[in-house]
Design a protein around this motif. Structure first.
Motif: not given
Lengths: 553, 473
Positions: A289, A311, A313, A315
């Motif tokens: 995350n 972020w 992929h 997350v």
């Protein structure tokens, strides 16, 4: 006094050591202690190597290194990319300013006349279309715009916030082979799009709604106050949704000015949220995350509500984009607490996006690399568990090896000594100072070569256990009688000889020469009528065994 | 006792074997762990996921529908199994075709191919010819493929019979109308909406609309365009099929057929007169300016509808749009072209290919397919999902989505869906046909406007003269 006391201490220590040695630990215990010490030594050595090599420390510092390295990488890429966009924006601003002056000059107008004579607006924008497209291609970014401080709908209700301009989007800024299919018109006269077969964005509108739009007002305001600085003013603004659309981007804008310093609009570029998300996401592994945010920095606080966020992929939950984070230094990392109570761990760095040396305050930006605290802590406990696991495995493996070694090597020794003890030589077996002669143990454990001389057969053989062989040297009494014929010196040698000591061992033990030992041996063999040392030992064991049986009966 | 000692030696051998077994276990343990626990049978590892790239078309929703589906996959099945998808391109189909073609041709500066990309068969033909695509048939059993609508699967098979384009959602074409404008026009002129069911009826209505809108304008020829054909080549294929013929003949076009000229007249003459817009873009764009009432469009176009039209003086008014069934040629059968490409799988390592297929199987599972496609103007691709969509999608639909549900129901019941022809030169023919129609009609329109001072009929006669001959050259 000092010497005396130390001597007395030494004396006490040696006394204690002697007493300790006199405790007479069993051989089994000694061997176990030895193996346990060996395991502990290996474990200690392993710890030492890990500490000395900095592995344990590096578990923490590596995380920091990876984090700060990633932050530096993204920050540096962003500064370069956004710097290129800023410089291209300044050049575009200068070109549009000059072209507009020329365009209006040909019509005997000045930029100030644009507010009243709006009939030329569409033609002016159309004439700048190619310039804006060219600059957009140069900047390799997602959008370019120009906004004039004028509107075609001056008499309409929302005219106060409506401004004529162009806003062209580029869906594929990284595409080397350029195509008209990648551009869309977000703002501007529809005629411009239709004549050029340019797709109109879903939220297309003819003019800009500039309500609460700092990207439009601030550069003009500063350029009006500091006209000499106008050519240097290129301001990046917090990420925002363009009014009346879903398009979110971070815009940089420069003022448009004529040669007299009159400000008549702005132009600039954007970097869209979608592109930022696709291009500047963190790539480091192992941080669940993790995300990075390009956010305004207000009095040390990171404003995620006006940030562009990217972020990884994988997350689990998208970062909360509605909060402001307050950073607190916590060891190597910062702890960031949001106004909703969410906690993040990470680092941030202030970016150099705005021009330096301006006499007014400009918005600062920071790039933050963050991980939700629960995920960060999970990694820490995971690493701790891994270290504990490693040492647990090492310890268990050591114990296992110790056990196996015991089974393979120690137990036969103990059993052999036990056997000797059972056969009447228990005192010797239990003696803590016993030295175990390999040959002797070989005999005891049955690892011997079958020797030809007189074997016990018939009734005598029946008394023996299967596999046991003894040389017949006459009865117990005869053998005992022969022992009595030995001199005191020979007896001393004999006692050691039958315990398996070698001639040189006996020589050292009795402090006599090797030749003397050999002479005694020769006499002993003769008196005992034995052909070899092996025969002599065998006969002695038989004598002891027979003696035990007789006593039991 | 000595025997026991001797036996100790025998035990020693066993112990050595145990010892060696323990050592072997210690050495092999990590590998065994990897094989039994960490690694799935297909080679994915949740701690070290296979990361795939995907290119797809945008949908007009605020949050792109496929990107949302990709996020959902990454957080569920992807995370569990060790597969992660990254969207690296969202581009409309024309741009996607250009990019894929540049990959197939090896054009300098061509982008790196993704793992999976949305493509129409016209793009896939070039890629498959270069051996760049994997055959989905290797990853699906016959039973699995039977769950899909047969025509959707067949439309993805190229000439060699291999399945290179895998469907995840299929669209078709319909007629989008500005309902607000139509009602106003219909009330004023008494034109029935049934006129919009045929091309000839549309032209009749267009003539009235042009006159009606031009009545209040200062100059002759200032009327507004009524309709537009978004994709003339698709319309021509459908029109031929409606008349029981095939547009294609001998790797070219069936110029000899009378239907060819009939289609030409629909595409050309109304443009010259100003009844029909001719634009190398979407009718949606012109409709945003209030200068178009209806246009044939992909059903996926419904997500791009604005809520207002904006006029040249920047004034605007709220409007409502609807989608109606695709018009037919008078006297023809109800046939409409089936649109919507599918995903192509670029050849790579077997694990990557398997991972991509895992994603596509997940995306086309009835539950996920319905979730992904609701309100985006595409039909689900499995029989089961279509049944559910028919039952449930209309429940909460409103606005243009409500009309879409009704229109799709009608077309599913009454229309035949025509799949695009699998020809190697399909893309070339399409570009040639569309450009030629637009260029000739635009040129004739200019001529018409110049000659209007001589009267409409004279202007038309001079504008269309020899135009068809040029078209079929």
């Amino acid at each position: 006094m000092k010497n005396l006391s130390s001597k007395s201490l030494e004396g006490t220590f040696y006394e204690k050591l002697k007493k300790f040695r006199a405790l007479e630990f069993s051989l089994r215990l000694r061997l176990y202690i030895f193996l346990a010490l060996a395991v502990l030594t290996i474990a200690a050595l392993l710890f030492f190597i890990l500490f000395a090599s900095g592995f344990l420390d590096s578990v923490v510092s590596d995380k920091h290194l990876v984090f700060s390295g990633e932050l530096e990488h993204i920050a540096s890429t962003l500064e370069k990319r956004l710097g290129l966009i800023s410089s291209t924006a300044l050049r575009m601003g200068a070109r549009i300013s000059k072209n507009t002056e020329n365009f209006l000059g040909e019509r005997n107008m000045t930029p100030n006349d644009l507010r009243l004579r709006t009939e030329v607006l569409n033609d002016l924008l159309a004439s700048e279309f190619d310039n804006v497209m060219f600059s957009l291609a140069q900047s390799r970014t997602t959008g370019a715009f120009m906004i004039l401080n004028s509107t075609v709908s001056a008499r309409m209700k929302d005219a106060m916030f409506s401004r004529a301009g162009l806003y062209i989007l580029n869906w594929e800024p990284d595409l080397i082979v350029s195509s008209t299919q990648q551009f869309q018109l977000l703002r501007g006269p529809s005629r411009i799009a239709i004549e050029r077969e340019l797709v109109m964005e879903k939220y297309w509108a003819m003019e800009f709604d500039i309500a609460d739009s700092d990207y439009f007002t601030m550069p003009q305001k500063y350029a009006a106050v500091y006209p000499k600085l106008a050519p240097q003013i290129c301001l990046w603004n917090s990420a925002m949704k363009i009014n009346n659309s879903t398009y979110k981007a971070m815009l940089c804008s420069v003022p448009l000015t004529d040669f007299e310093g009159n400000v008549f609009g702005v132009c600039g570029f954007d970097i869209s949220e979608l592109y930022f998300r696709r291009t500047f996401g963190p790539t480091v592994e192992n941080f669940k995350n993790i995300f990075c945010a390009l956010a305004p920095l207000d009095e040390g606080r990171i404003d995620l509500s006006h940030a562009m966020i990217s972020w990884r992929h994988l997350v689990e939950d998208e970062p909360d984009e509605t909060t402001t984070l307050i950073p607190v230094k916590n060891n190597r990392f910062n702890l960031y607490t949001s106004n909703t109570g969410t906690e993040y761990v990470g680092l941030h760095k202030t970016l150099k996006l705005q021009p330096a040396g301006l006499p007014f305050d400009v918005q600062e930006f920071a790039l933050a690399l963050l991980v939700p605290r629960k995920d960060f802590d999970a990694i820490k406990s995971g690493q701790r568990a891994a270290i504990i696991g490693i040492f647990a495995v090492v310890s268990i493996a050591g114990a296992l090896i110790s056990f196996i070694f015991n089974k393979i090597y120690v137990r036969p020794i103990i059993e052999a000594i036990g056997a000797v003890s059972d056969s009447g030589e228990g005192n010797a077996a239990r003696s803590p100072d016993i030295a175990i002669d390999k040959n002797y143990l070989l005999k005891l454990t049955g690892e011997r070569k079958p020797l030809a001389p007189r074997k016990i057969t018939g009734e005598t053989a029946a008394d023996t256990e299967p596999g046991e062989e003894f040389w017949d040297m006459g009865s117990e009494c005869e053998f005992a009688g022969r022992i009595k014929t030995l001199t005191a010196a020979e007896r001393k040698v004999f006692d050691l000889y039958i315990q398996g000591y070698t001639a040189s061992d006996i020589s050292r033990a009795l402090n006599i020469s090797l030749n003397t030992v050999k002479t005694h041996n020769k006499n002993i063999m003769a008196k005992m009528q034995a052909a070899s040392k092996r025969e002599l030992i065998s006969a002695n064991i038989k004598m002891l065994k027979d003696g035990n049986q007789a006593r039991q009966e | 006792m000595m025997m026991k000692i001797f036996r100790g030696r025998v035990l020693g051998r066993t112990d050595i074997l145990i010892f060696m077994a323990v050592i072997a276990l210690c050495v092999l343990a990590p590998g065994i762990y990897m094989l039994t626990v960490k690694s799935a049978p297909d080679g994915f590892d949740p701690d070290n996921p296979v990361v795939l790239t995907i290119w797809h078309n945008p949908t007009g929703q605020d949050k792109d529908a496929l990107s949302v589906a990709v996020d959902r996959f990454n957080r569920s099945v992807g995370r569990e199994r060790g597969v992660s998808i990254i969207v690296t391109t969202i581009a409309k189909s024309e741009l996607m075709h250009e990019k894929l073609t540049s990959i197939a041709l090896g054009t300098p500066g061509a982008p790196e191919p993704p793992d999976i990309a949305i493509a129409y068969p016209k793009s896939a033909v070039a890629l498959a010819a270069k051996g760049l695509l994997a055959d989905f048939g290797e990853y699906f059993t016959r039973e699995e493929l039977d769950a899909y609508v047969p025509s959707f699967i067949e439309s993805g098979r190229l000439s060699d019979g291999k399945l290179y384009v895998f469907p995840v959602g299929k669209s078709t074409e319909g007629l989008i109308i500005n309902r607000t404008f139509w009602d106003r026009f219909s009330d004023a002129t008494g034109t029935p909406i049934s006129e919009l069911s045929t091309f000839e009826g549309i032209i009749r209505a267009a003539e009235k609309y042009y006159a009606w809108t031009g009545a209040n304008m200062p100059n002759v020829g200032d009327g507004s365009a009524f309709f537009m054909i978004d994709n003339p080549f698709n319309m021509a294929q459908a029109a031929f099929a409606q008349m029981g013929e095939d547009l294609f003949a001998d790797d070219g076009l069936n110029v000899a057929s009378p239907v060819y000229e009939r289609v030409w007249k629909i595409l050309f003459e109304p443009v010259v007169r100003g009844y029909e817009a001719s634009y190398n873009g979407y009718g949606t764009d012109i409709a945003k300016t209030g200068k178009l009432l209806c246009w044939t469009s992909s059903t996926a176009g419904i997500t791009f509808m604005p809520k207002n039209v904006t006029y040249d003086d920047n004034s605007s008014e709220p409007v409502e749009f609807e989608i109606l069934p695709f018009p037919i040629m008078e006297g023809g059968k109800k046939v409409v072209i089936q649109r919507g490409g599918g995903f192509c799988l670029f050849k790579s390592a077997p694990t990557r290919e398997k991972a991509a297929v895992l994603f596509l199987k997940w995306l086309t599972s009835p539950e996920e397919n319905l979730r992904y496609l609701e309100n985006v103007g595409y039909m689900p691709v499995t029989n089961k999902a279509i049944e559910v969509a028919n039952e449930t999608w209309g429940e909460n639909a409103a606005g243009i989505y409500k009309s879409y549900i009704g229109t799709m129901k009608t077309m599913n019941e009454e229309y035949t869906f025509l799949t695009q022809k699998q020809l190697e030169n399909y893309a070339d023919l399409e570009i040639f046909y569309d450009n030629r129609v637009r260029k000739l009609s635009a040129s004739a329109r200019d001529k018409y406007l110049k000659n209007l001072r001589f009267g409409e009929e004279e202007a038309l006669r001079s504008a269309v003269q020899l135009a068809y001959e040029k078209f079929i050259e």
